[in-house]
Design a protein around this motif. Structure first.
Motif, PDB file in Angstrom:
ATOM      1  N   LEU A  68       0.775  -1.222   0.001  1.00 26.90           N
ATOM      2  CA  LEU A  68      -0.087  -0.073  -0.023  1.00 26.90           C
ATOM      3  C   LEU A  68       0.837   1.433  -0.103  1.00 26.90           C
ATOM      4  CD1 LEU A  68      -2.807   1.339   0.259  1.00 26.90           C
ATOM      5  CD2 LEU A  68      -2.505   1.083   2.879  1.00 26.90           C
ATOM      6  N   VAL A  69       1.800   1.501   0.809  1.00 31.17           N
ATOM      7  CA  VAL A  69       2.776   2.508   0.978  1.00 31.17           C
ATOM      8  C   VAL A  69       3.440   2.831  -0.144  1.00 31.17           C
ATOM      9  CG1 VAL A  69       4.706   3.466   2.440  1.00 31.17           C
ATOM     10  CG2 VAL A  69       2.855   2.300   3.623  1.00 31.17           C
ATOM     11  N   LEU A  70       3.980   1.529  -0.701  1.00 33.96           N
ATOM     12  CA  LEU A  70       4.887   1.614  -1.928  1.00 33.96           C
ATOM     13  C   LEU A  70       4.410   1.463  -3.390  1.00 33.96           C
ATOM     14  CD1 LEU A  70       7.945  -0.425  -0.609  1.00 33.96           C
ATOM     15  CD2 LEU A  70       7.702   1.849  -0.606  1.00 33.96           C
ATOM     16  N   GLY A  71       2.826   1.472  -3.286  1.00 34.04           N
ATOM     17  CA  GLY A  71       2.240   1.259  -4.616  1.00 34.04           C
ATOM     18  C   GLY A  71       2.548   0.075  -5.313  1.00 34.04           C
ATOM     19  N   LEU A  72       2.713  -1.070  -4.741  1.00 32.68           N
ATOM     20  CA  LEU A  72       3.175  -2.135  -5.440  1.00 32.68           C
ATOM     21  C   LEU A  72       1.966  -3.180  -5.860  1.00 32.68           C
ATOM     22  CD1 LEU A  72       6.347  -3.007  -3.418  1.00 32.68           C
ATOM     23  CD2 LEU A  72       6.260  -2.017  -5.551  1.00 32.68           C
ATOM     24  N   ASP A  73       1.257  -3.090  -6.852  1.00 31.11           N
ATOM     25  CA  ASP A  73       0.217  -3.799  -7.397  1.00 31.11           C
ATOM     26  C   ASP A  73       0.313  -5.273  -7.147  1.00 31.11           C
ATOM     27  OD1 ASP A  73      -2.507  -3.793  -8.321  1.00 31.11           O
ATOM     28  OD2 ASP A  73      -1.752  -5.045 -10.092  1.00 31.11           O
ATOM     29  N   GLY A  74       1.486  -5.836  -7.757  1.00 32.71           N
ATOM     30  CA  GLY A  74       1.502  -7.349  -7.659  1.00 32.71           C
ATOM     31  C   GLY A  74       1.717  -7.755  -6.152  1.00 32.71           C
ATOM     32  N   ALA A  75       2.570  -6.954  -5.303  1.00 35.82           N
ATOM     33  CA  ALA A  75       2.519  -7.403  -4.124  1.00 35.82           C
ATOM     34  C   ALA A  75       1.263  -7.436  -3.176  1.00 35.82           C
ATOM     35  CB  ALA A  75       3.570  -6.730  -3.394  1.00 35.82           C
ATOM     36  N   MET A  76       0.423  -6.330  -3.530  1.00 34.99           N
ATOM     37  CA  MET A  76      -0.885  -6.143  -2.986  1.00 34.99           C
ATOM     38  C   MET A  76      -1.843  -7.339  -3.347  1.00 34.99           C
ATOM     39  SD  MET A  76      -2.864  -4.718  -1.035  1.00 34.99           S
ATOM     40  CE  MET A  76      -2.102  -3.260  -0.481  1.00 34.99           C
ATOM     41  N   ARG A  77      -1.804  -7.680  -4.611  1.00 35.43           N
ATOM     42  CA  ARG A  77      -2.681  -8.894  -5.031  1.00 35.43           C
ATOM     43  C   ARG A  77      -2.368 -10.164  -4.388  1.00 35.43           C
ATOM     44  NH1 ARG A  77      -5.500  -8.167 -10.147  1.00 35.43           N
ATOM     45  NH2 ARG A  77      -5.150  -6.130 -11.015  1.00 35.43           N
ATOM     46  N   ALA A  78      -0.660 -10.411  -4.070  1.00 36.23           N
ATOM     47  CA  ALA A  78      -0.383 -11.593  -3.548  1.00 36.23           C
ATOM     48  C   ALA A  78      -0.799 -11.690  -2.108  1.00 36.23           C
ATOM     49  CB  ALA A  78       1.112 -11.620  -3.714  1.00 36.23           C
ATOM     50  N   ALA A  79      -0.684 -10.465  -1.546  1.00 40.42           N
ATOM     51  CA  ALA A  79      -0.968 -10.349   0.047  1.00 40.42           C
ATOM     52  C   ALA A  79      -2.490 -10.535   0.163  1.00 40.42           C
ATOM     53  CB  ALA A  79      -0.512  -9.071   0.704  1.00 40.42           C
ATOM     54  N   SER A  80      -3.163 -10.040  -0.710  1.00 39.11           N
ATOM     55  CA  SER A  80      -4.754 -10.247  -0.699  1.00 39.11           C
ATOM     56  C   SER A  80      -5.047 -11.417  -1.002  1.00 39.11           C
ATOM     57  CB  SER A  80      -5.384  -9.315  -1.584  1.00 39.11           C
ATOM     58  OG  SER A  80      -5.045  -7.507  -1.292  1.00 39.11           O
ATOM     59  N   GLY A  81      -4.549 -12.121  -1.906  1.00 34.67           N
ATOM     60  CA  GLY A  81      -4.870 -13.475  -2.050  1.00 34.67           C
ATOM     61  C   GLY A  81      -4.487 -14.394  -0.836  1.00 34.67           C
ATOM     62  N   ALA A  82      -3.392 -14.347  -0.220  1.00 31.33           N
ATOM     63  CA  ALA A  82      -2.932 -14.897   0.789  1.00 31.33           C
ATOM     64  C   ALA A  82      -3.957 -14.495   2.007  1.00 31.33           C
ATOM     65  CB  ALA A  82      -1.381 -14.560   1.309  1.00 31.33           C
ATOM     66  N   ALA A  83      -4.300 -13.360   2.189  1.00 32.86           N
ATOM     67  CA  ALA A  83      -5.120 -13.057   3.199  1.00 32.86           C
ATOM     68  C   ALA A  83      -6.366 -13.741   2.909  1.00 32.86           C
ATOM     69  CB  ALA A  83      -5.396 -11.614   3.167  1.00 32.86           C
ATOM     70  N   ALA A  84      -6.984 -13.776   1.467  1.00 36.59           N
ATOM     71  CA  ALA A  84      -8.414 -14.479   1.247  1.00 36.59           C
ATOM     72  C   ALA A  84      -8.225 -15.903   1.716  1.00 36.59           C
ATOM     73  CB  ALA A  84      -8.688 -14.178   0.106  1.00 36.59           C
ATOM     74  N   VAL A  85      -7.047 -16.554   1.690  1.00 34.77           N
ATOM     75  CA  VAL A  85      -7.039 -18.117   1.862  1.00 34.77           C
ATOM     76  C   VAL A  85      -6.992 -18.089   3.428  1.00 34.77           C
ATOM     77  CG1 VAL A  85      -5.515 -20.024   1.896  1.00 34.77           C
ATOM     78  CG2 VAL A  85      -5.760 -18.642  -0.134  1.00 34.77           C
ATOM     79  N   LEU A  86      -6.158 -17.290   4.143  1.00 40.33           N
ATOM     80  CA  LEU A  86      -5.909 -17.581   5.477  1.00 40.33           C
ATOM     81  C   LEU A  86      -7.227 -17.121   6.320  1.00 40.33           C
ATOM     82  CD1 LEU A  86      -4.240 -17.791   7.868  1.00 40.33           C
ATOM     83  CD2 LEU A  86      -3.564 -15.321   7.774  1.00 40.33           C
ATOM     84  N   LEU A  87      -8.026 -16.008   5.992  1.00 46.36           N
ATOM     85  CA  LEU A  87      -9.072 -15.568   6.698  1.00 46.36           C
ATOM     86  C   LEU A  87     -10.327 -16.611   6.119  1.00 46.36           C
ATOM     87  CD1 LEU A  87      -8.556 -11.830   6.145  1.00 46.36           C
ATOM     88  CD2 LEU A  87      -8.746 -12.852   8.246  1.00 46.36           C
ATOM     89  N   GLY A  88     -10.222 -17.213   5.082  1.00 42.26           N
ATOM     90  CA  GLY A  88     -11.444 -18.287   4.713  1.00 42.26           C
ATOM     91  C   GLY A  88     -11.210 -19.356   5.575  1.00 42.26           C
TER      92      GLY A  88
END
Length: 175
Positions: A68-88
Motif C-alpha cells: 500500500l505504502v509503496l504502490g506495489l500492485d503485484g505485492a498487494m494482489r499476492a498479500a490480498s490473495g494470501a489473506a483471502a485464503v488465511l481468513l477463509g
C-alpha cells in the motif's frame, strides 16, 4: 465499485492483521491456550499452530502494508490473495468450533472473546474483502476524493470488523 472495495481492502486488511499480531505479542500464550480449549488441534501441536497463524498474519499484514505504502500492485494482489485464503480458513475453523464447542475462547488478537458465529462471520467478511483486493489489485484510477473515501472506509471497516465479535457478546448480570 471494485476499485473502492479494493481500496478499502488495501487499508483494512493490513490494519486488522497487524492489529491482531500486536494483540498476540502483547498477550503471549492466549492463542495457545485458546487453541487447546477449542479441542480441534492436538494439545502438542497447539503451540506450533498458534505460532504459524501469528507468523502468517504478520507476513501477510506486512506485505500488504508495504504494498500500500509503496504502490506495489503485484505485492498487494499476492498479500490480498494470501489473506483471502488465511481468513477463509479462519472462517471455516471458527464456524466449526462455534458449532461444536460452546463457551471456548477465540484467542483472536490476544483477547478473551468467546468463539461465536460472529467470529466466523468477521473472518468470512474479511476473506471476501481480501478476495476483492486480490482480483482488483491496487486501485490506481481513483481520484483524490475517491482515494480519501476508500481510505476512510477502510479504517471504518477495520474498526467495525475488529470490534464486531466482542460487541455482539450478551453479558447477563448475576442478579
Amino acid at each position: 465499485m471494485t476499485g473502492l472495495l479494493a481500496g478499502i481492502a488495501a487499508v483494512a486488511l493490513p490494519l486488522v492483521l497487524l492489529g491482531s499480531v500486536f494483540g498476540q505479542v502483547r498477550r503471549p500464550g492466549v492463542l495457545v491456550s485458546a487453541v487447546r480449549a477449542q479441542g480441534v488441534v492436538p494439545h502438542a501441536l497447539a503451540g506450533p499452530a498458534a505460532v504459524a497463524a501469528i507468523a502468517a498474519e504478520a507476513a501477510v499484514g506486512l506485505v500488504g502494508a508495504a504494498a500500500l505504502v509503496l504502490g506495489l500492485d503485484g505485492a498487494m494482489r499476492a498479500a490480498s490473495g494470501a489473506a483471502a485464503v488465511l481468513l477463509g480458513l479462519y472462517a471455516v475453523y471458527a464456524a466449526h468450533v462455534a458449532r461444536t464447542r460452546r463457551g471456548v475462547p477465540c484467542g483472536c488478537a490476544g483477547a478473551d472473546t468467546p468463539m461465536t458465529g460472529w467470529v466466523a462471520g468477521r473472518a468470512a467478511a474479511l476473506a471476501v474483502l481480501a478476495l476483492a483486493g486480490a482480483v482488483r489489485g491496487l486501485p490506481t484510477d481513483l481520484s483524490a476524493y475517491e482515494a480519501s473515501v476508500a481510505g476512510t472506509a477502510g479504517l471504518g471497516f477495520a474498526v467495525i470488523l475488529w470490534t464486531l465479535p466482542h460487541a455482539m457478546i450478551e453479558r447477563r448480570s448475576a442478579g
